[in-house]
Design an enzyme around this catalytic site. Structure first.
Site, PDB file in Angstrom:
ATOM      1  N   THR A 150      57.162  44.397  63.519  1.00 42.16           N
ATOM      2  CA  THR A 150      56.135  43.378  63.330  1.00 42.16           C
ATOM      3  C   THR A 150      56.220  42.292  64.384  1.00 42.16           C
ATOM      4  O   THR A 150      55.199  41.743  64.809  1.00 42.16           O
ATOM      5  CB  THR A 150      56.257  42.758  61.929  1.00 42.16           C
ATOM      6  OG1 THR A 150      55.995  43.766  60.948  1.00 42.16           O
ATOM      7  CG2 THR A 150      55.263  41.615  61.736  1.00 42.16           C
TER       8      THR A 150
ATOM      9  N   ASP B  47      61.455  46.205  57.964  1.00 42.50           N
ATOM     10  CA  ASP B  47      61.571  47.154  56.856  1.00 42.50           C
ATOM     11  C   ASP B  47      62.942  47.810  56.777  1.00 42.50           C
ATOM     12  O   ASP B  47      63.479  48.011  55.680  1.00 42.50           O
ATOM     13  CB  ASP B  47      60.493  48.235  56.964  1.00 42.50           C
ATOM     14  CG  ASP B  47      59.117  47.728  56.572  1.00 42.50           C
ATOM     15  OD1 ASP B  47      59.028  46.607  56.027  1.00 42.50           O
ATOM     16  OD2 ASP B  47      58.130  48.439  56.803  1.00 42.50           O
TER      17      ASP B  47
END
Length: 343
Positions: free
Chosen positions: A27, A108
């Site tokens: 991200t 994640d």
């Protein structure tokens, strides 16, 4: 221990630490069409040069050398990338002109990568991971400040010998302890059981405690090219043995059970795991709860069943350690339990 603190001001470029930044996507390197969009973006599309250019203040804290190791969404991480990262970290750490290494990563699976590197890289130089919860295109993107904090920590003498660290939202965490705790908040990473190691802000780095379990050069583990197949099964109301039987049929070397409470396992799943253990599959009991530790012979007769308990490791970090232990030739329950009690 007394707090360890370093403060950096505007030093001459020659006096600044030299930091290698290894980018893997995530991200922090994500982008969306609209600046108001913080979900539905494409991860890992922004190159490391653009990430660095977005943080001009880096020139005040370090001389940076960058390398694009991967460009992925970390949900798709393959364990082969752990091997690649460990090799690239080793190459930079071996250089006399490199003082520390920063790894940018998706959130994640960051905690898994961090722990894998914590157990396998062989250097006392700071290795600091960071990430972001908002893509680089977003309003108030958190990546630039997290990157600045990570580089600052990597350049701090106080970070040496602490193993792999995670610098996120001004806090500094040990790779062993840190977990992702939110799906959206910029304060998404915490060390639930014992808290952060310290903090970084405005060029100041302070550690309030040290890492005490063996790590990096003090472990026998290496990031082998062939990682043993280990999977995770969950226990829940009405759970069946289907997943365990499928994993055993697929040839797994180990299974980590994400149990309820103190690592308790539904009777049907426990029976399947006991059969798997009898066939030579290593079985580790962990908990899905999020904090606390799993006591040996607490919620299951581990001695009788040949199970191992994960202590305070969550199921996904327990999987990392079990893979490394099996790769190192540790198979018997008593020896595996010693590994989990140590690392």
């Amino acid at each position: 221990m007394a707090p360890m603190t370093t403060t950096r001001s505007s030093s001459s470029p020659a006096a600044l630490p030299r930091i290698a930044v290894l980018a893997t996507g995530g991200t922090i390197a994500g982008s969306a069409a609209d600046a108001s969009q913080t979900s539905g973006y494409q991860a890992g599309v922004v190159g490391v040069d653009r990430l660095l250019a977005a943080v001009p203040a880096l020139s005040n804290v370090a001389r940076v050398e960058a390398e694009q190791v991967a460009s992925i969404d970390s949900k798709d991480l393959d364990v082969a990338l752990w091997t690649t990262l460990a090799e690239r970290i080793a190459a930079f750490a071996a250089r006399d002109d490199i003082d520390g290494i920063v790894v940018t990563h998706g959130t994640d699976t960051l905690e898994e990568t961090a722990y894998a590197l914590h157990l396998t890289v062989k250097t006392s130089k700071p290795v600091v991971m960071t990430a972001a919860m908002r893509p680089s295109s977003a309003l108030s993107a958190d990546g630039p400040l997290n990157l600045l904090g990570a580089v600052t920590v990597a350049g701090s003498p106080a970070a040496r010998g602490q193993g792999v660290l995670v610098a996120f939202n001004n806090r500094i965490h040990s790779a062993r302890d840190v977990v992702k705790t939110s799906t959206y908040a910029v304060d998404a990473f915490h060390s639930p059981e014992i808290g952060a190691l310290g903090w970084v802000q405005d060029g100041r780095v302070e550690f309030q405690r040290e890492v005490v379990r063996p790590h990096t050069a003090a472990t026998p583990f290496t990031s082998a090219a062939a990682w043993p197949l280990v999977d995770v099964v969950a226990s829940y109301a009405g759970a069946s043995r289907t997943a365990v039987d499928a994993f055993v049929a697929a040839g797994v070397r180990g299974i980590v059970a994400a149990g309820t409470g103190n690592g308790s396992i539904h009777a049907s799943v426990q029976a399947a795991l006991a059969e798997a253990r009898a066939r030579g599959v290593a079985v580790v009991r962990a908990s899905r709860v999020g904090s606390g530790h799993v006591m040996r012979n607490g919620a299951a007769p581990d001695d009788a069943l040949g199970f191992v308990t994960a202590g305070s490791l969550n199921p996904y970090k327990a999987r990392v350690l079990l893979m490394l232990a099996l790769a190192a030739g540790v198979h018997e329950p008593a020896a595996l339990q010693q590994v989990f009690d140590t690392y």
